[in-house]
Design a protein around this motif. Structure first.
Motif, PDB file in Angstrom:
ATOM      1  N   TRP A  10       0.837  -1.205   0.000  1.00 59.02           N
ATOM      2  CA  TRP A  10       0.000   0.000   0.000  1.00 59.02           C
ATOM      3  C   TRP A  10       0.870   1.253   0.000  1.00 59.02           C
ATOM      4  N   PHE A  11       1.931   1.252   0.848  1.00 59.18           N
ATOM      5  CA  PHE A  11       2.828   2.418   0.943  1.00 59.18           C
ATOM      6  C   PHE A  11       3.497   2.691  -0.399  1.00 59.18           C
ATOM      7  N   ALA A  12       4.023   1.648  -1.055  1.00 60.82           N
ATOM      8  CA  ALA A  12       4.685   1.808  -2.350  1.00 60.82           C
ATOM      9  C   ALA A  12       3.714   2.359  -3.380  1.00 60.82           C
ATOM     10  N   ARG A  13       2.502   1.846  -3.368  1.00 61.03           N
ATOM     11  CA  ARG A  13       1.508   2.305  -4.340  1.00 61.03           C
ATOM     12  C   ARG A  13       1.164   3.773  -4.122  1.00 61.03           C
ATOM     13  N   GLU A  14       0.989   4.172  -2.858  1.00 65.68           N
ATOM     14  CA  GLU A  14       0.608   5.549  -2.535  1.00 65.68           C
ATOM     15  C   GLU A  14       1.704   6.564  -2.837  1.00 65.68           C
ATOM     16  N   HIS A  15       2.965   6.117  -2.791  1.00 65.76           N
ATOM     17  CA  HIS A  15       4.078   7.041  -2.983  1.00 65.76           C
ATOM     18  C   HIS A  15       4.742   6.913  -4.352  1.00 65.76           C
ATOM     19  N   GLY A  16       4.044   6.301  -5.282  1.00 59.49           N
ATOM     20  CA  GLY A  16       4.508   6.248  -6.650  1.00 59.49           C
ATOM     21  C   GLY A  16       5.721   5.377  -6.887  1.00 59.49           C
ATOM     22  N   GLU A  17       6.030   4.496  -5.938  1.00 59.84           N
ATOM     23  CA  GLU A  17       7.173   3.602  -6.116  1.00 59.84           C
ATOM     24  C   GLU A  17       6.740   2.382  -6.923  1.00 59.84           C
ATOM     25  N   ALA A  18       7.749   1.648  -7.405  1.00 57.74           N
ATOM     26  CA  ALA A  18       7.451   0.426  -8.157  1.00 57.74           C
ATOM     27  C   ALA A  18       6.731  -0.560  -7.246  1.00 57.74           C
ATOM     28  N   VAL A  19       5.643  -1.079  -7.737  1.00 62.51           N
ATOM     29  CA  VAL A  19       4.825  -1.990  -6.941  1.00 62.51           C
ATOM     30  C   VAL A  19       4.994  -3.409  -7.469  1.00 62.51           C
ATOM     31  N   VAL A  20       5.448  -4.275  -6.576  1.00 59.74           N
ATOM     32  CA  VAL A  20       5.536  -5.694  -6.934  1.00 59.74           C
ATOM     33  C   VAL A  20       4.135  -6.270  -6.838  1.00 59.74           C
ATOM     34  N   PRO A  21       3.664  -6.972  -7.868  1.00 61.69           N
ATOM     35  CA  PRO A  21       2.306  -7.520  -7.825  1.00 61.69           C
ATOM     36  C   PRO A  21       2.093  -8.418  -6.606  1.00 61.69           C
ATOM     37  N   LEU A  22       0.944  -8.276  -5.986  1.00 64.45           N
ATOM     38  CA  LEU A  22       0.598  -9.129  -4.851  1.00 64.45           C
ATOM     39  C   LEU A  22       0.383 -10.564  -5.311  1.00 64.45           C
ATOM     40  N   PRO A  23       0.704 -11.532  -4.433  1.00 62.13           N
ATOM     41  CA  PRO A  23       0.403 -12.925  -4.789  1.00 62.13           C
ATOM     42  C   PRO A  23      -1.090 -13.085  -5.063  1.00 62.13           C
ATOM     43  N   THR A  24      -1.403 -13.798  -6.095  1.00 57.58           N
ATOM     44  CA  THR A  24      -2.813 -13.985  -6.420  1.00 57.58           C
ATOM     45  C   THR A  24      -3.197 -15.438  -6.278  1.00 57.58           C
ATOM     46  N   GLU A  25      -4.389 -15.651  -5.805  1.00 61.21           N
ATOM     47  CA  GLU A  25      -4.897 -17.006  -5.653  1.00 61.21           C
ATOM     48  C   GLU A  25      -5.383 -17.509  -7.006  1.00 61.21           C
ATOM     49  N   PRO A  26      -4.904 -18.685  -7.441  1.00 63.39           N
ATOM     50  CA  PRO A  26      -5.363 -19.221  -8.728  1.00 63.39           C
ATOM     51  C   PRO A  26      -6.886 -19.380  -8.738  1.00 63.39           C
ATOM     52  N   PRO A  27      -7.529 -18.998  -9.839  1.00 67.47           N
ATOM     53  CA  PRO A  27      -8.991 -19.068  -9.906  1.00 67.47           C
ATOM     54  C   PRO A  27      -9.546 -20.460  -9.609  1.00 67.47           C
ATOM     55  N   LEU A  28      -8.888 -21.500 -10.108  1.00 67.44           N
ATOM     56  CA  LEU A  28      -9.391 -22.855  -9.857  1.00 67.44           C
ATOM     57  C   LEU A  28      -9.429 -23.168  -8.367  1.00 67.44           C
ATOM     58  N   TRP A  29      -8.381 -22.773  -7.667  1.00 71.46           N
ATOM     59  CA  TRP A  29      -8.310 -23.029  -6.218  1.00 71.46           C
ATOM     60  C   TRP A  29      -9.422 -22.259  -5.495  1.00 71.46           C
ATOM     61  N   ARG A  30      -9.615 -20.995  -5.887  1.00 70.14           N
ATOM     62  CA  ARG A  30     -10.649 -20.175  -5.266  1.00 70.14           C
ATOM     63  C   ARG A  30     -12.027 -20.775  -5.516  1.00 70.14           C
ATOM     64  N   ARG A  31     -12.256 -21.212  -6.750  1.00 64.80           N
ATOM     65  CA  ARG A  31     -13.557 -21.811  -7.074  1.00 64.80           C
ATOM     66  C   ARG A  31     -13.768 -23.127  -6.336  1.00 64.80           C
TER      67      ARG A  31
END
Length: 199
Positions: A10-31
């Motif tokens: 959140w801090f990086a995003r708010e201050h215009g720094e490079a944001v590393v993508p957050l880990p995402t849950e695979p759709p199949l696992w979520r479903r």
């Protein structure tokens, strides 16, 4: 995702720094966690062969390896509502299979210890034969005293050499339920079978 990771993102995003993508849950696992049977079936088809290879490297037995993987997937579905989000489904499943194999080996070793006390009789030793006869009588009484389902599970396992999955089908319960019955039965038999050092 931990609080610290989320705060840094959140801090990086708010201050215009490079944001590393957050880990995402695979759709199949979520479903699948939400109860989607098609997603569950796809996960099974996608990972089954590789997981059987993981189990086989540890067990060296095709049938047992497949049974372990099937049990992992069965438990996955039974516990789907309580599962956490993961970003690497393959790694999660491989770890689950390894743990299940270790549990199985420990259980089978305990089971074999009790069986070996009951089944082995030194040839030509009348005293040993008498001791074994007496022990079998104790074991028979212990088996008779078990609750009916527990006794049935023990008989199917020992005398018919059925797998946990097969016993589960016969008794109409889950493999985990069979495991509980066998554990309870072994505990009862251990009370009447002397330890190796006492024989």
């Amino acid at each position: 995702m931990g609080t610290i990771v989320a705060t840094r993102w959140w801090f990086a995003r708010e201050h215009g720094e490079a944001v590393v993508p957050l880990p995402t849950e695979p759709p199949l696992w979520r479903r699948m966690r939400a109860g989607d049977e098609e997603a569950y079936a796809t996960l099974f088809r996608t990972h089954y062969a590789a997981l059987c290879m993981v189990a086989h490297r540890m067990l060296r037995n095709d049938a047992e390896s497949e049974e372990v993987v099937q049990d992992v997937f069965l438990r996955l579905w039974e516990r789907r509502g309580a599962l956490a989000a993961v970003d690497d489904v393959g790694a999660y499943l491989r770890t689950a299979v390894r743990h299940r194999v270790i549990d199985r080996v420990r259980r089978d070793l305990t089971e074999q210890q009790v069986i070996s006390h009951i089944a082995h009789e030194p040839a030509g030793d009348d005293t040993a034969h008498g001791d074994r006869t007496q022990m079998l009588a104790h074991v028979q009484r212990a088996m008779t005293a078990l609750p009916p389902r527990c006794r049935a599970a023990m008989q199917l396992r020992w005398f018919e050499r059925r797998s946990y999955a097969e016993i589960a089908t016969v008794l109409g319960i889950s493999p985990k339920g069979v495991e509980r019955l066998i554990t309870r039965g072994l505990a009862a038999l251990r009370r009447v079978v002397p330890a190796e050092d006492d024989r």
